[in-house]
Design an enzyme around this catalytic site. Structure first.
Site, PDB file in Angstrom:
ATOM      1  N   ARG A  16       0.824  -1.224   0.000  1.00 17.07           N
ATOM      2  CA  ARG A  16       0.000   0.000   0.000  1.00 17.07           C
ATOM      3  C   ARG A  16       0.854   1.269   0.000  1.00 17.07           C
ATOM      4  O   ARG A  16       0.517   2.280   0.629  1.00 17.07           O
ATOM      5  CB  ARG A  16      -0.953   0.015   1.197  1.00 17.07           C
ATOM      6  CG  ARG A  16      -2.020  -1.057   1.156  1.00 17.07           C
ATOM      7  CD  ARG A  16      -2.936  -0.959   2.367  1.00 17.07           C
ATOM      8  NE  ARG A  16      -2.224  -1.270   3.599  1.00 17.07           N
ATOM      9  CZ  ARG A  16      -2.668  -0.980   4.814  1.00 17.07           C
ATOM     10  NH1 ARG A  16      -3.815  -0.338   4.970  1.00 17.07           N
ATOM     11  NH2 ARG A  16      -1.974  -1.308   5.884  1.00 17.07           N
ATOM     12  N   LYS A  19      -1.029   4.464  -1.052  1.00 15.35           N
ATOM     13  CA  LYS A  19      -1.927   4.978   0.004  1.00 15.35           C
ATOM     14  C   LYS A  19      -1.167   5.890   0.963  1.00 15.35           C
ATOM     15  O   LYS A  19      -1.598   7.019   1.245  1.00 15.35           O
ATOM     16  CB  LYS A  19      -2.541   3.812   0.768  1.00 15.35           C
ATOM     17  CG  LYS A  19      -3.251   4.213   2.060  1.00 15.35           C
ATOM     18  CD  LYS A  19      -3.621   2.994   2.884  1.00 15.35           C
ATOM     19  CE  LYS A  19      -4.173   3.384   4.243  1.00 15.35           C
ATOM     20  NZ  LYS A  19      -5.455   4.112   4.156  1.00 15.35           N
ATOM     21  N   ILE A 440     -23.563   6.626  11.192  1.00 15.12           N
ATOM     22  CA  ILE A 440     -23.692   5.371  10.464  1.00 15.12           C
ATOM     23  C   ILE A 440     -22.964   4.216  11.154  1.00 15.12           C
ATOM     24  O   ILE A 440     -23.187   3.061  10.833  1.00 15.12           O
ATOM     25  CB  ILE A 440     -23.196   5.555   9.013  1.00 15.12           C
ATOM     26  CG1 ILE A 440     -23.992   6.665   8.335  1.00 15.12           C
ATOM     27  CG2 ILE A 440     -23.342   4.283   8.205  1.00 15.12           C
ATOM     28  CD1 ILE A 440     -25.497   6.469   8.381  1.00 15.12           C
ATOM     29  N   ASP A 665     -38.922  -3.683  -0.182  1.00 16.63           N
ATOM     30  CA  ASP A 665     -39.259  -5.071   0.143  1.00 16.63           C
ATOM     31  C   ASP A 665     -38.348  -5.640   1.230  1.00 16.63           C
ATOM     32  O   ASP A 665     -38.692  -6.632   1.869  1.00 16.63           O
ATOM     33  CB  ASP A 665     -39.179  -5.928  -1.120  1.00 16.63           C
ATOM     34  CG  ASP A 665     -39.836  -7.285  -0.942  1.00 16.63           C
ATOM     35  OD1 ASP A 665     -40.913  -7.339  -0.319  1.00 16.63           O
ATOM     36  OD2 ASP A 665     -39.276  -8.295  -1.415  1.00 16.63           O
ATOM     37  N   HIS A 703     -16.419  11.463   2.778  1.00 16.79           N
ATOM     38  CA  HIS A 703     -15.252  11.150   1.958  1.00 16.79           C
ATOM     39  C   HIS A 703     -14.469  12.394   1.555  1.00 16.79           C
ATOM     40  O   HIS A 703     -13.499  12.321   0.819  1.00 16.79           O
ATOM     41  CB  HIS A 703     -15.680  10.373   0.710  1.00 16.79           C
ATOM     42  CG  HIS A 703     -16.250   9.021   1.035  1.00 16.79           C
ATOM     43  ND1 HIS A 703     -17.582   8.823   1.305  1.00 16.79           N
ATOM     44  CD2 HIS A 703     -15.664   7.813   1.167  1.00 16.79           C
ATOM     45  CE1 HIS A 703     -17.796   7.552   1.571  1.00 16.79           C
ATOM     46  NE2 HIS A 703     -16.651   6.922   1.499  1.00 16.79           N
TER      47      HIS A 703
END
Length: 763
Positions: A16, A19, A440, A665, A703
């Protein structure tokens, strides 16, 4: 001789590296030159890793997103960032995340932050791209500098380059018109820029260029099909060879169209379109190359090389040099190197192939085709042994789980009462105000949290010490939420490394890598767990943490779970049984956790299904089957509780207007969704659909480091209240807060709570 090539390579680095280079730059801990140098080092390493191929991709590297890079190559910058001085890379970061560095002195005085570009899923993957923006006045102008720079770098290493760019029709299809204009009306303006780019490649002496047109595997109406004819006829006078690449699915009704386009080669995804290989080979003109994606570019299981050769050898016999072989799609969706894994179970490791190993498989196939199977006999024998080991392993199959799946019936997915009766009972217990506020689930993953986790894994911190460290972080999260005045609290998920991996680690049937990272967006990487066998839950996974969090407050505490569809879609899933079966296994396991939370007194339980839409087949005609088992899986998970228990679910960065009936649903009491980047456009679904339950349209774009104002949040919620009765609205961020810092989160949530208080005055 068969030709080998690759459609794209993972750009984040095996450890990474990209990153960390990005985040250091954004925090002003490194310079732009250091960031660019890190990118150049990664490109050099990756090109060297692919040097054994006949063609190596160039242009697949991006500091944030390849679609965003294409927008800049085409000069399609949003108006809000046009004219900003400074480096183009900083402008790209402004579009991607609202700003470049956190405290960018060179640009802050005159530029500051802007509204970040909309972000959504790349077809049916967990990769997110920045949506191109169009209007009736959009103009294009070519900037080939990024591509030319990378071509020169690669050639200096002696590799044979093949530039990779997004094709013109797919580029328009991926974007969004910000007015009522027709995106396709821009095609005549766009094509001369593509033609000029091809001229640049020709001047560089490039032999082949790859145009990615994955939209050809979707259902296209007549005007989009005509656009392909128009586009490629206009580019047919080129002096460079063009490989048209499709992937992620079969061509189906677009097969004839693709085979007739005036290109020099066509790539098809033989993992998803194996039955079309012979048809395409028969229909392509005699001089056109057929590239076949024979290695799965989206999963990590070894390829059955002998089985592939059974059908590939006759094809090679008929096509000869016109046959190219490659992975099915870019390897962006796979980890880099299996050899980095030193702790993975040896047997399971023998079943796997990451990006570098997939290219090795490609080389073995090419050796067998070019020189006969005997030339690579040892490699083929080792591969066959691994395939057979996995097929017969008792670790893969659990009779008890299969018996539980056989007992599933419709009653498992039904709540005791309909929503209106449940809502009345829940309201009496929870006693929430109008426009209730919540988050959240996750709060910032601080350095202290990461240090404690790494120390625990390394053995430097015992179980008791780790538990105490996590409880301190949970207490902090609870107290911060109480101080802010939030109505329904969360425990902050300090103990969770990832919303999927955390659960996979506690379920039988999963394995885990150390370095199996893939890019989700920008610097955000995920490490999907490996679902290799039948799934079961040995013990409770979250109850202890949620019970502790509830003991710290008198306010309602949400139990936080990841739903079965999201766990499935964000895992590397076994390919030896239907995905629906694996999803039902996950549903039964998470259902047990839901019921245990309820027994522990938790009255609000959120079951995240962030990836529900991501799993949709790319063709609408196949949606109903997927939605049937996906919704059924959620209902099995959620609906065993009593009326008094309030079930939430969360979905992020998904266009859901066209599946709103299926979402209804699911029968969750409350859904929370992303709407901030789209300025509540995602709520257009409610103009025509009377959604019956409660909804929290996200008002804080987590974000981006930008902090939303109170007025901005109020205005967003007023737009929502124009479509949904205010008494059924919640106020919340659009996603979890783990990637943000506390100094960003607290002022943003203060503004969110203040906005809710303002809204209550109007009720």
């Amino acid at each position: 001789m068969v030709t080998t090539h690759n459609l794209g390579f993972p750009r984040i680095g095996a450890k990474r590296e990209l990153k960390f280079a990005l985040e250091n730059y954004w925090k002003n801990e490194s310079t732009r030159d250091e960031l660019k140098a890190a990118g150049a080092q990664l490109r050099e390493r990756h090109w060297k890793d692919q040097a054994h191929l006949d063609f190596v991709p160039v242009g697949d590297f991006a500091f944030y997103d390849q679609v965003l890079d294409m927008s800049f190559t085409l000069g399609n910058l949003p108006e809000r960032v046009r004219g900003f001085h400074g480096d183009a890379l900083d402008n790209a970061f402004r579009v991607a995340r609202g700003r470049s560095a956190q405290n960018d002195d060179a640009h802050g005085a005159c530029c500051g932050g802007v509204t970040a570009g909309e972000m959504t899923k790349w077809f049916d993957t967990n990769y997110h791209y920045i949506v191109p923006e169009f209007d009736a006045n959009t103009q294009f102008s070519l900037d080939p500098s990024r591509l030319l720079e990378q071509i020169n770098e690669a050639r200096a290493l002696g590799v044979n380059v093949k530039p990779v760019i997004i094709g013109p029709v797919t580029y328009l299809w991926l974007g969004k018109a910000k007015d009522d204009s027709d995106k396709l009306a821009l095609l005549p303006r766009l094509l001369p820029v593509y033609a000029a780019l091809l001229d640049y490649f020709t001047a560089q002496g490039i032999d082949w260029v790859q145009f990615d047109e994955p939209v050809l595997v979707t259902e296209l109406d007549a005007k989009w099909r005509d656009a392909f004819v128009t586009a490629y006829d206009a580019l047919s006078a080129r002096r460079i060879k063009l490989l048209l690449a499709t992937y992620f699915g079969p061509l189906q009704d677009n097969l004839e169209l693709a085979c007739k386009l005036p290109v020099d080669g066509l790539h098809i995804d033989a993992i998803n379109a194996r039955d079309e290989v012979a048809q395409v080979a028969a229909k392509l003109p005699d001089a056109v190359v057929l590239s076949v994606g024979v290695i799965n570019g989206r999963n990590i299981w070894k390829t059955d090389l002998n089985a592939v050769l059974e059908w590939l050898e006759p094809l090679h016999g008929s096509l000869g040099d016109r046959l190219w072989i490659a992975p099915s799609c870019s390897l962006l969706h796979t980890p880099v190197d299996l050899n980095s894994e030193q702790k993975l179970d040896a047997e399971i490791k023998s079943w796997l192939a990451f990006a570098l190993q997939k290219l090795d498989e490609l080389t073995v196939l090419a050796g067998a085709l070019n020189n006969g199977r005997e030339s690579v006999a040892d490699a083929l024998d080792a591969n066959a042994a691994a395939i057979e080991s996995r097929r017969v392993s008792p670790r893969v199959h659990n009779p008890a789980v299969k018996a539980a799946i056989a007992r599933i019936d419709a009653a498992l997915g039904k709540r005791v009462s309909a929503y209106p009766q449940r809502a009345e009972k829940q309201s009496a217990i929870l006693n929430l105000p109008a426009f209730p506020t919540t988050t959240i689930g996750s709060f910032p993953q601080t350095g202290d949290i990461r240090h404690a986790r790494s120390q625990y894994k390394a053995g430097g911190l015992d179980q008791a010490g780790y538990k105490a460290a996590m409880e301190r972080e949970i207490t902090r999260a609870v107290k911060e939420q109480e101080a802010l005045g939030l109505d329904v609290l969360v425990h902050g998920e300090a103990e969770r490394n990832d919303m999927v991996e955390y659960f996979g680690e506690q379920l039988d049937g999963y394995a885990f890598s150390q370095f199996g990272w893939v890019q989700s967006y920008g610097s955000r990487c995920v490490k999907p767990p490996i679902l290799f066998g039948d799934i079961s839950r040995p013990k409770a996974m979250t109850v202890e943490w949620i019970r502790y969090a509830q003991s710290q407050t008198t306010k309602p505490m949400k139990g936080m779970l990841t739903g079965p569809v999201t766990i499935l879609n964000w895992s590397f899933v076994r390919d030896d049984q239907p995905r629906s079966v694996s999803c039902h296994q996950l549903a039964l396991a998470i259902r047990e956790e839901v019921l245990d939370l309820e027994k522990a007194g938790v009255r609000v339980i959120q079951i995240d299904e962030a990836a529900l839409r991501e799993g949709l087949p790319l063709r609408r005609s196949q949606w109903s089957e997927y939605l049937q088992w996906a919704v059924e899986s959620f209902r099995i998970t959620a609906n065993g509780v009593q009326d008094e228990t309030q079930i939430h679910t969360h979905m992020c960065y998904s266009e859901f207007n066209d599946i709103i009936a299926s979402i209804a649903d699911m029968d969750a009491d409350v859904i929370t969704i992303e709407t901030s980047r789209s300025d509540m456009e995602l709520l257009d679904a409610f103009d025509d659909f009377d959604y019956p339950n409660q909804i929290g349209p996200g008002v804080y774009d987590i974000h981006s480091p930008n902090i939303p104002s109170q007025d901005h949040i109020v205005n967003l919620m007023k737009k929502a209240a124009g479509r949904i009765p205010p008494e059924r609205l919640w106020v919340n961020p659009d996603c979890g807060l783990k990637t943000r810092a506390w100094e960003e989160v607290i002022p943003a949530l203060k503004n969110m709570v203040a906005a809710a208080q303002t809204l209550r005055q109007s009720v």
